[in-house]
Scaffold this motif. Structure first.
Motif, mmCIF file in Angstrom:
data_model
loop_
_atom_site.group_PDB
_atom_site.id
_atom_site.type_symbol
_atom_site.label_atom_id
_atom_site.label_comp_id
_atom_site.label_asym_id
_atom_site.label_seq_id
_atom_site.Cartn_x
_atom_site.Cartn_y
_atom_site.Cartn_z
ATOM 1 N N LEU A 198 0.827 -1.205 0.000
ATOM 2 C CA LEU A 198 0.000 0.000 0.000
ATOM 3 C C LEU A 198 0.864 1.258 0.000
ATOM 4 O O LEU A 198 0.557 2.235 -0.681
ATOM 5 C CB LEU A 198 -0.930 -0.001 1.212
ATOM 6 C CG LEU A 198 -2.017 -1.085 1.244
ATOM 7 C CD1 LEU A 198 -2.802 -1.008 2.546
ATOM 8 C CD2 LEU A 198 -2.951 -0.942 0.047
ATOM 9 N N MET A 199 1.964 1.218 0.751
ATOM 10 C CA MET A 199 2.863 2.376 0.776
ATOM 11 C C MET A 199 3.686 2.468 -0.509
ATOM 12 O O MET A 199 3.943 3.564 -1.016
ATOM 13 C CB MET A 199 3.795 2.288 1.994
ATOM 14 C CG MET A 199 3.076 2.524 3.309
ATOM 15 S SD MET A 199 4.220 2.732 4.707
ATOM 16 C CE MET A 199 4.864 1.064 4.848
ATOM 17 N N SER A 200 4.089 1.316 -1.037
ATOM 18 C CA SER A 200 4.911 1.316 -2.249
ATOM 19 C C SER A 200 4.161 1.885 -3.440
ATOM 20 O O SER A 200 4.745 2.561 -4.300
ATOM 21 C CB SER A 200 5.404 -0.103 -2.555
ATOM 22 O OG SER A 200 6.242 -0.576 -1.532
ATOM 23 N N VAL A 204 -1.251 4.345 0.532
ATOM 24 C CA VAL A 204 -0.999 5.010 1.815
ATOM 25 C C VAL A 204 0.254 5.851 1.631
ATOM 26 O O VAL A 204 1.293 5.333 1.230
ATOM 27 C CB VAL A 204 -0.790 3.983 2.947
ATOM 28 C CG1 VAL A 204 -0.402 4.693 4.240
ATOM 29 C CG2 VAL A 204 -2.043 3.143 3.134
ATOM 30 N N LYS A 205 0.169 7.136 1.883
ATOM 31 C CA LYS A 205 1.304 8.033 1.663
ATOM 32 C C LYS A 205 2.460 7.616 2.560
ATOM 33 O O LYS A 205 2.348 7.626 3.796
ATOM 34 C CB LYS A 205 0.892 9.477 1.973
ATOM 35 C CG LYS A 205 1.920 10.502 1.518
ATOM 36 C CD LYS A 205 2.022 10.551 0.008
ATOM 37 C CE LYS A 205 2.962 11.660 -0.468
ATOM 38 N NZ LYS A 205 3.118 11.648 -1.935
ATOM 39 N N PRO A 206 3.600 7.232 1.987
ATOM 40 C CA PRO A 206 4.718 6.720 2.785
ATOM 41 C C PRO A 206 5.526 7.829 3.462
ATOM 42 O O PRO A 206 6.671 8.099 3.115
ATOM 43 C CB PRO A 206 5.561 5.973 1.745
ATOM 44 C CG PRO A 206 5.312 6.699 0.475
ATOM 45 C CD PRO A 206 3.879 7.167 0.542
ATOM 46 N N THR A 207 4.882 8.503 4.433
ATOM 47 C CA THR A 207 5.588 9.543 5.172
ATOM 48 C C THR A 207 6.536 8.897 6.189
ATOM 49 O O THR A 207 6.423 7.713 6.515
ATOM 50 C CB THR A 207 4.601 10.441 5.915
ATOM 51 O OG1 THR A 207 3.889 9.651 6.879
ATOM 52 C CG2 THR A 207 3.607 11.066 4.950
ATOM 53 N N LEU A 208 7.459 9.684 6.710
ATOM 54 C CA LEU A 208 8.417 9.183 7.688
ATOM 55 C C LEU A 208 7.698 8.702 8.949
ATOM 56 O O LEU A 208 8.065 7.677 9.530
ATOM 57 C CB LEU A 208 9.421 10.279 8.044
ATOM 58 C CG LEU A 208 10.488 9.903 9.066
ATOM 59 C CD1 LEU A 208 11.344 8.754 8.557
ATOM 60 C CD2 LEU A 208 11.358 11.115 9.405
#
Length: 254
Positions: A198-200, A204-208
């Motif tokens: 989902l993040m890749s 889902v926005k891959p924030t820190l």
């Protein structure tokens, strides 16, 4: 109960020696990483510098996610063989009759699996970045090096490997057939990959913050998984193939 580092070290050395003698494990460590390097590398190298940003983001996300299969599949396959494999070979009973505790035995097996598996995953990851830097256009290489998932990948490799190891050991303590244990272990180790996917792919926005939260959750799960596997590891059942009786359990408590 206190943990003896010397006994854990002895288990680690024993396991590493067994790895060198086991052709299946050696071939798994040698072949699987190379196979999982081919697809993401080909994907990145096939993209032209004029590709749209959305296509580039998707390709980079797929490639980095695909590389995370290495720290999941290699340790899960090896861990699935750790207990049931020794029982089939007849080498488990002599180990279980020694003074070593189940916690020391499990930690030793986990460390012996984690170190080479994580090292291989980092090595392939480094090879992938080197090939991209040399073979891809500067625009594509820059996109890979500045991908938000890149830093997260460095943290996820040991955490995912640890998860796969505990899952594999849990399955291995309950199975009586090595092949079945390997198949179930592989399937059971894949769920964390869903959130990474989902993040890749930017679902889902891959924030820190999200990446660190997921890494922290994985760390907690890994610690809890160790305790669960330690409870599943029963010496009497592994030696005799039967569950301990109520009298045996009562005597152990006393």
């Amino acid at each position: 109960m206190s943990i003896n580092a010397t006994r854990i070290g002895a288990v680690v050395r024993k396991e590493l020696t067994e790895y060198r003698r086991n052709r299946f494990i050696l071939s798994t460590m040698a072949v699987l990483p190379v196979l999982f390097l081919i697809s993401p590398t080909a994907t990145i190298l096939s993209i032209k510098a004029t590709a749209s940003s959305s296509r580039l983001d998707t390709a980079v996300g797929f490639s980095l996610m695909f590389l995370l299969l290495i720290p999941l599949l290699i340790p899960s396959t090896i861990a699935a063989n750790a207990v049931v494999g020794e029982r089939e070979q007849g080498t488990l009973e002599p180990v279980l009759t020694t003074p070593i505790s189940r916690e020391e035995l499990l930690i030793g097996k986990a460390v012996a699996n984690l170190v080479p598996a994580a090292a291989l995953a980092y090595l392939i990851f480094g090879v992938f970045l080197a090939i991209v830097s040399i073979g891809a256009s500067p625009v594509i290489a820059s996109a890979v090096w500045h991908a938000p998932q890149l830093i997260a990948e460095l943290f996820y490799i040991p955490l995912l490997a640890a998860w796969a190891i505990w899952v594999g050991l849990a399955v291995s303590t309950k199975m009586s057939d090595t092949r079945v244990a390997q198949q179930l272990s592989t399937l059971a180790s894949l769920p964390p990959l869903a959130l990474i996917a989902l993040m890749s792919f930017q679902v889902v926005k891959p924030t820190l913050t999200i990446a660190l939260a997921f890494a922290g959750a994985l760390l907690v799960i890994d610690c809890a998984a160790y305790r669960v596997v330690a409870r599943l590891f029963d010496r009497e059942r592994l030696i005799t193939g039967t569950k301990p009786t109520a009298r045996t359990q009562s005597s152990r408590r006393r």
